[in-house]
Design an enzyme around this catalytic site. Structure first.
Site, PDB file in Angstrom:
ATOM      1  N   LYS A 109      53.163  37.415  76.749  1.00 49.82           N
ATOM      2  CA  LYS A 109      54.206  36.405  76.953  1.00 49.82           C
ATOM      3  C   LYS A 109      55.396  36.734  76.047  1.00 49.82           C
ATOM      4  O   LYS A 109      55.323  37.595  75.172  1.00 49.82           O
ATOM      5  CB  LYS A 109      53.690  35.001  76.603  1.00 49.82           C
ATOM      6  CG  LYS A 109      52.453  34.551  77.377  1.00 49.82           C
ATOM      7  CD  LYS A 109      52.709  34.304  78.850  1.00 49.82           C
ATOM      8  CE  LYS A 109      51.440  33.856  79.573  1.00 49.82           C
ATOM      9  NZ  LYS A 109      51.649  33.759  81.038  1.00 49.82           N
ATOM     10  N   SER A 146      53.104  36.814  85.737  1.00 50.07           N
ATOM     11  CA  SER A 146      53.727  35.765  84.923  1.00 50.07           C
ATOM     12  C   SER A 146      54.930  36.255  84.123  1.00 50.07           C
ATOM     13  O   SER A 146      55.715  35.446  83.634  1.00 50.07           O
ATOM     14  CB  SER A 146      52.698  35.155  83.972  1.00 50.07           C
ATOM     15  OG  SER A 146      52.322  36.085  82.968  1.00 50.07           O
TER      16      SER A 146
END
Length: 303
Positions: free
Chosen positions: A185, A118
Site C-alpha cells: 500500500k 488495489s
C-alpha cells in the site's frame, strides 16, 4: 557442478621399436655370441656391430618407452588432481553464492509479487517489485507517499495467529512464500498526522492541507467514498491503495483493533523498483505532492 575427465585408458603394451624386420646383423650375431663363437673376422665384426645395434635399438628405445609411460602416468595424475580441485572450487563458489543470495534476500533487498489490483494506476496484478529492507533500518522511518510492503497480522488481520518461528525464518530468507498476510500500500499518514476525507474540493486533507493525488490515483477514482477523520497514533501508519474503489486498506479496518493503522515495526520494507514486466521497469519514487505536507506535523514535527 562440473566433473573431471578421467585419465585416458592405456592398454599397457610396449610400443614397437626399431624396424619392422630385424637387421641381418642381429639375426646372425645373436646365435654366434650365445654360442661363444669367435669375435674376429667379418662375422665377429658383424657380431659386435649386431650387439651394438641391438643394444642401441632395444636399450635406448626401451628406456624411451619407459620414460614415455612414466610421463603419461604423471600427466594423467595431474589431470585428475586438477579436475578434482576445479570441482571443489566450483562447489565452494556455488555455496558462497547461495549464502550471499540468502543474506541479501533476508536483510537487504527482496522481490515480491503484487497479488491484486488495489495499487492500480501504479502496480498491476502479477507485477514484481524489489523491496528495500534497509530503507528504515538505521533510524529511518516510512515517509508519506512511500509504497511499502508490510505484514498485516495484528492490523489488517487482527485475529490471525503469528506463524511459527521456522516458517518466519524460511519466509524471511525467501525459501518459502510470503503468504496471504503481506500487503502493498501507499503511506498517506504517519504518526501524529490527522487525516480526513473529504473536503469541499473532494480531496484528502493531512493536517488541514489538501493533498493532490493526481500523480498516482487511478483515473476515475475518487480519493475515498468512505468519510473518515483520524489522528494516526505514534508508531503507526495510515495506508491506502492507489485504486481506491478496489482497495481494502486502512479505511476498511477503522472499527477493528488498531483502528486500521499499521505498526511501523510490521513494515518489511519500501518498494523502490518495479522490476517486471521489463517493459514497465521503473523506480517507485515518492510523489512530489507530499512535499506540501512537510512541516505540518507527524513524527514529532511542530505544527
Amino acid at each position: 557442478m562440473s566433473t573431471h575427465e578421467p585419465p585416458t585408458d592405456r592398454d599397457g603394451s610396449p610400443a614397437p621399436t626399431g624396424t619392422d624386420t630385424p637387421a641381418r646383423s642381429v639375426a646372425v650375431s645373436g646365435p654366434d655370441l650365445d654360442a661363444g663363437g669367435g669375435v674376429g673376422g667379418t662375422e665377429g665384426a658383424e657380431g659386435t656391430g649386431g650387439a651394438g645395434g641391438a643394444g642401441s635399438a632395444d636399450g635406448v628405445g626401451g628406456a624411451g618407452e619407459v620414460s614415455g609411460d612414466a610421463g603419461g602416468d604423471e600427466a594423467a595424475g595431474d589431470e585428475g588432481t586438477g579436475g578434482r580441485r576445479w570441482s571443489r572450487d566450483l562447489l565452494w563458489i556455488g555455496a558462497v553464492c547461495v549464502v550471499v543470495l540468502l543474506l541479501v534476500n533476508a536483510f537487504v533487498a527482496r522481490p515480491f509479487a503484487v497479488p491484486s489490483g488495489s495499487m492500480e494506476g501504479t502496480l498491476r496484478p502479477g507485477d514484481r517489485v524489489l523491496v528495500n529492507q534497509l530503507a528504515y533500518a538505521f533510524g529511518g522511518h516510512p515517509q508519506r507517499g512511500d509504497v511499502v510492503v508490510f505484514d498485516g497480522i495484528g492490523s489488517f488481520l487482527p485475529y490471525r495467529d503469528e506463524p511459527s518461528g521456522v516458517k518466519r525464518f524460511l519466509s524471511g530468507a525467501g525459501l518459502a512464500p510470503a503468504g496471504d498476510t503481506v500487503y502493498v500500500k501507499r503511506v498517506i499518514g504517519v504518526g501524529g498526522d490527522r487525516v480526513t476525507c473529504c473536503g469541499s474540493d473532494g480531496r484528502l486533507r493531512i493536517n488541514g492541507v489538501p493533498l493532490d493525488e493526481s500523480d498516482y490515483l487511478l483515473p476515475g477514482d475518487a480519493p475515498s467514498a468512505v468519510p473518515f477523520d483520524i489522528v494516526v497514533p505514534s508508531g503507526k501508519l495510515w495506508v491506502m491503495g492507489d485504486h481506491r474503489s478496489a482497495s481494502r486498506d486502512s479505511r476498511d479496518h477503522l472499527g477493528e483493533p488498531g483502528g486500521g493503522t499499521v505498526p511501523v515495526d510490521r513494515v518489511i520494507g519500501r518498494a523502490d523498483w518495479l522490476m517486471f514486466p521489463l517493459d514497465r521497469t521503473t523506480s517507485l519514487d515518492r510523489p512530489a505532492a507530499f512535499a506540501a505536507i512537510e512541516g505540518t506535523g507527524g513524527h514529532g514535527e511542530q505544527r
